[in-house]
Design a protein around this motif. Structure first.
Motif, mmCIF file in Angstrom:
data_model
loop_
_atom_site.group_PDB
_atom_site.id
_atom_site.type_symbol
_atom_site.label_atom_id
_atom_site.label_comp_id
_atom_site.label_asym_id
_atom_site.label_seq_id
_atom_site.Cartn_x
_atom_site.Cartn_y
_atom_site.Cartn_z
ATOM 1 N N HIS A 253 23.060 -73.263 62.163
ATOM 2 C CA HIS A 253 23.100 -73.547 63.603
ATOM 3 C C HIS A 253 24.029 -72.535 64.268
ATOM 4 O O HIS A 253 24.988 -72.058 63.650
ATOM 5 C CB HIS A 253 23.611 -74.967 63.851
ATOM 6 C CG HIS A 253 23.429 -75.437 65.261
ATOM 7 N ND1 HIS A 253 22.197 -75.511 65.872
ATOM 8 C CD2 HIS A 253 24.334 -75.841 66.189
ATOM 9 C CE1 HIS A 253 22.341 -75.951 67.100
ATOM 10 N NE2 HIS A 253 23.624 -76.163 67.325
ATOM 11 N N VAL A 257 25.634 -67.924 70.865
ATOM 12 C CA VAL A 257 25.343 -66.593 70.346
ATOM 13 C C VAL A 257 24.016 -66.653 69.595
ATOM 14 O O VAL A 257 23.666 -67.682 69.008
ATOM 15 C CB VAL A 257 26.465 -66.093 69.411
ATOM 16 C CG1 VAL A 257 26.587 -66.962 68.172
ATOM 17 C CG2 VAL A 257 26.255 -64.637 69.024
ATOM 18 N N THR A 258 23.266 -65.558 69.643
ATOM 19 C CA THR A 258 22.036 -65.473 68.865
ATOM 20 C C THR A 258 22.381 -64.847 67.516
ATOM 21 O O THR A 258 22.750 -63.675 67.443
ATOM 22 C CB THR A 258 20.985 -64.602 69.575
ATOM 23 O OG1 THR A 258 20.692 -65.194 70.852
ATOM 24 C CG2 THR A 258 19.710 -64.515 68.759
ATOM 25 N N ARG A 261 19.357 -64.611 60.690
ATOM 26 C CA ARG A 261 19.036 -65.710 59.771
ATOM 27 C C ARG A 261 20.103 -65.847 58.697
ATOM 28 O O ARG A 261 20.327 -66.927 58.157
ATOM 29 C CB ARG A 261 17.679 -65.484 59.110
ATOM 30 C CG ARG A 261 16.497 -65.523 60.059
ATOM 31 C CD ARG A 261 15.196 -65.393 59.288
ATOM 32 N NE ARG A 261 14.954 -66.552 58.460
ATOM 33 C CZ ARG A 261 14.043 -66.583 57.481
ATOM 34 N NH1 ARG A 261 13.345 -65.499 57.202
ATOM 35 N NH2 ARG A 261 13.850 -67.670 56.769
ATOM 36 N N GLY A 276 27.868 -60.204 67.409
ATOM 37 C CA GLY A 276 27.888 -61.050 68.590
ATOM 38 C C GLY A 276 29.172 -61.821 68.782
ATOM 39 O O GLY A 276 29.463 -62.300 69.876
ATOM 40 N N ARG A 369 20.583 -61.284 78.692
ATOM 41 C CA ARG A 369 19.816 -60.951 77.476
ATOM 42 C C ARG A 369 20.666 -60.143 76.500
ATOM 43 O O ARG A 369 20.590 -60.337 75.288
ATOM 44 C CB ARG A 369 18.552 -60.184 77.861
ATOM 45 C CG ARG A 369 17.444 -61.074 78.417
ATOM 46 C CD ARG A 369 16.138 -60.317 78.556
ATOM 47 N NE ARG A 369 16.164 -59.417 79.710
ATOM 48 C CZ ARG A 369 15.731 -59.763 80.918
ATOM 49 N NH1 ARG A 369 15.277 -60.991 81.139
ATOM 50 N NH2 ARG A 369 15.752 -58.907 81.930
ATOM 51 N N ARG A 372 23.043 -62.327 74.592
ATOM 52 C CA ARG A 372 22.428 -63.085 73.494
ATOM 53 C C ARG A 372 22.439 -62.272 72.204
ATOM 54 O O ARG A 372 22.392 -62.834 71.107
ATOM 55 C CB ARG A 372 21.007 -63.496 73.872
ATOM 56 C CG ARG A 372 20.943 -64.662 74.850
ATOM 57 C CD ARG A 372 19.580 -65.338 74.816
ATOM 58 N NE ARG A 372 18.536 -64.488 75.349
ATOM 59 C CZ ARG A 372 18.156 -64.465 76.628
ATOM 60 N NH1 ARG A 372 18.776 -65.246 77.502
ATOM 61 N NH2 ARG A 372 17.178 -63.677 77.039
ATOM 62 N N VAL A 373 22.473 -60.964 72.339
ATOM 63 C CA VAL A 373 22.548 -60.100 71.160
ATOM 64 C C VAL A 373 23.986 -59.895 70.723
ATOM 65 O O VAL A 373 24.312 -59.951 69.537
ATOM 66 C CB VAL A 373 21.882 -58.727 71.449
ATOM 67 C CG1 VAL A 373 22.021 -57.809 70.240
ATOM 68 C CG2 VAL A 373 20.423 -58.906 71.823
ATOM 69 N N GLY A 375 26.880 -61.559 72.120
ATOM 70 C CA GLY A 375 27.768 -62.701 72.234
ATOM 71 C C GLY A 375 28.993 -62.421 73.080
ATOM 72 O O GLY A 375 28.933 -61.802 74.138
#
Length: 423
Positions: A253, A257-258, A261, A276, A369, A372-373, A375
């Motif tokens: 989770h 921040v994005t 994986r 990020g 945007r 999001r990359v 942070g």
């Protein structure tokens, strides 16, 4: 998984076994034979001969104690899927068949066997039982040991085994890997009397491996879900960005921040660089970790490479993180880099990017945007790069920012005007 059959469908098993046994005797003795061993078999025989094994004098089997075998079973990741594997072959490896399922660990130690009492009794005479080391250097060319050495599926039939004692058998084996880490977990093997070999055995082994790895991945996803639930209370009081990961660095989770994986595996008491978020501290959280930006004074080094398509990379961290950026996002970073600690307002960015102050909405959307990359690397009011980040520009062959190809041919007119560059 490639086809690894040792015997072509329709082959007379009895006649072919006799041919292989004659070939074995001739080739091992250094003589000539019209039938030559397959390349995989020849490589294994060469290794086994170099190790000093003798085909007609089987080595004494090295057996682990029962309590050691039980401990290895408990600690093996394969314990979670052994029931699924046995069910997959239960229609063949039943009390009336002569097929035996064997599962060994990554060291070639047999941990589980399933099959009829008759075939298991025959295997006992070979020392092919729980606790035995079934590697090439222990028992010669065999599917389990050779699959470990070759890191590939292996099927052997009759005289392809190095030990003459094993010639009455066939064996078919394939490695199982941990889908989370790629680590070798062990070997799945189906064995039985040579003249009972069925063409479907290779497909059954391949299916068993795919099933086991799929089930392991399903268990992994369930653990991530449990970790997400366990992290709820900690995240409820979290005021800034954070990432929850398992013990292998898989992201369960992320907040604010994005995240990728998977990230570098955290360690307690040691900072880790997270794209990020910059430098983060790791806090133990159940079966995983909670990663949050380190509020102490740390500087993260980043490099924006403008020598080609814009590329942002983190320098000196635990992982070699990098990401491609759009021309617009690269331009925003360059402008904020040039503005230093004073930063830029929405209107200033609008003027620099579009040549007028009327694109405030577009500027906010682009920065959102980009955040999001990256942070928390980007601060607001005014927009600026935080003091915890040391950003440098790589210009390639150009000596000045104004002369690099990105500024001259890709960036908007605002940046070119600021730097005195002309297209």
């Amino acid at each position: 998984m490639a086809d690894f059959n040792a015997v072509e469908p329709g082959t007379d098993l009895s006649g072919y076994a006799r041919e292989l046994i004659r070939m074995h005797g001739a080739v091992i003795a250094g003589g000539h034979s019209p039938l030559r061993p397959r390349p995989l078999v020849a490589r294994s025989w060469t290794r086994v001969l170099a190790a000093g094994l003798v085909p007609d004098q089987p080595r004494a089997r090295s057996m682990l104690a029962v309590d050691v075998v039980e401990r290895r079973r408990r600690e093996s990741v394969l314990a979670a899927v052994i029931e699924d594997l046995t069910q997959a072959v239960s229609s063949l490896a039943d009390t009336s068949s002569q097929l035996m399922l064997v599962v060994a660990d990554a060291e070639g130690v047999v941990l589980w066997r399933y099959g009829s009492a008759k075939v298991r009794h025959k295997a006992d005479s070979l020392g092919f039982r729980e606790g035995a080391h079934w590697t090439e250097d222990a028992v010669g060319t065999n599917a389990i040991g050779t699959a470990l050495t070759e890191a590939a599926p292996v099927q052997l039939f009759s005289g392809e085994h190095f030990e003459q004692f094993q010639h009455p058998w066939y064996c078919t084996a394939a490695p199982i890997h941990d889908p989370r880490t790629g680590d070798l977990l062990g070997i799945v093997d189906l064995s039985g009397p040579a003249l009972t070999l069925h063409p479907a055995v290779t497909a059954l082994v391949a299916t068993g491996v795919r099933l086991a790895e799929a089930q392991l991945w399903r268990h992994h996803e369930q653990r991530l879900e449990r970790l997400r639930s366990a992290a709820g209370p900690a995240l409820a009081t979290q005021t800034g960005p954070a990432v929850v990961v398992d013990e292998n660095g898989w992201v369960a989770h992320a907040v604010g921040v994005t995240a990728a994986r998977r990230v570098a595996v955290p360690h307690a008491g040691r900072a880790v660089t997270l794209p990020g978020l910059g430098v983060c501290v790791a806090e133990q959280l159940g079966e995983g970790w909670l990663l949050r930006p380190d509020t102490r004074t740390h500087v993260t080094r980043w490099e924006l490479d403008l020598s080609g398509p814009p590329l942002l990379r983190a320098l000196g961290g635990e992982s070699d993180w990098r990401t491609a950026l759009s021309a617009r996002h690269a331009e925003i970073l360059v402008l904020l880099h040039l503005s230093g600690r004073r930063g830029m307002t929405v209107l200033q960015l609008s003027n620099a990017l579009y040549g007028d102050p009327d694109h405030a909405v577009a500027v906010r959307a682009e920065v959102s945007r980009l955040r999001r990359v990256l942070g928390s690397v980007l601060a607001s009011r005014p927009y600026r790069i935080t003091e915890s980040v040391d950003l440098t520009l790589a210009l390639g062959a150009a000596e000045r920012l104004a002369d690099c190809d990105f500024v001259r041919h890709t960036a908007g007119p605002g940046l070119r005007t600021l730097l005195g560059s002309t297209p």
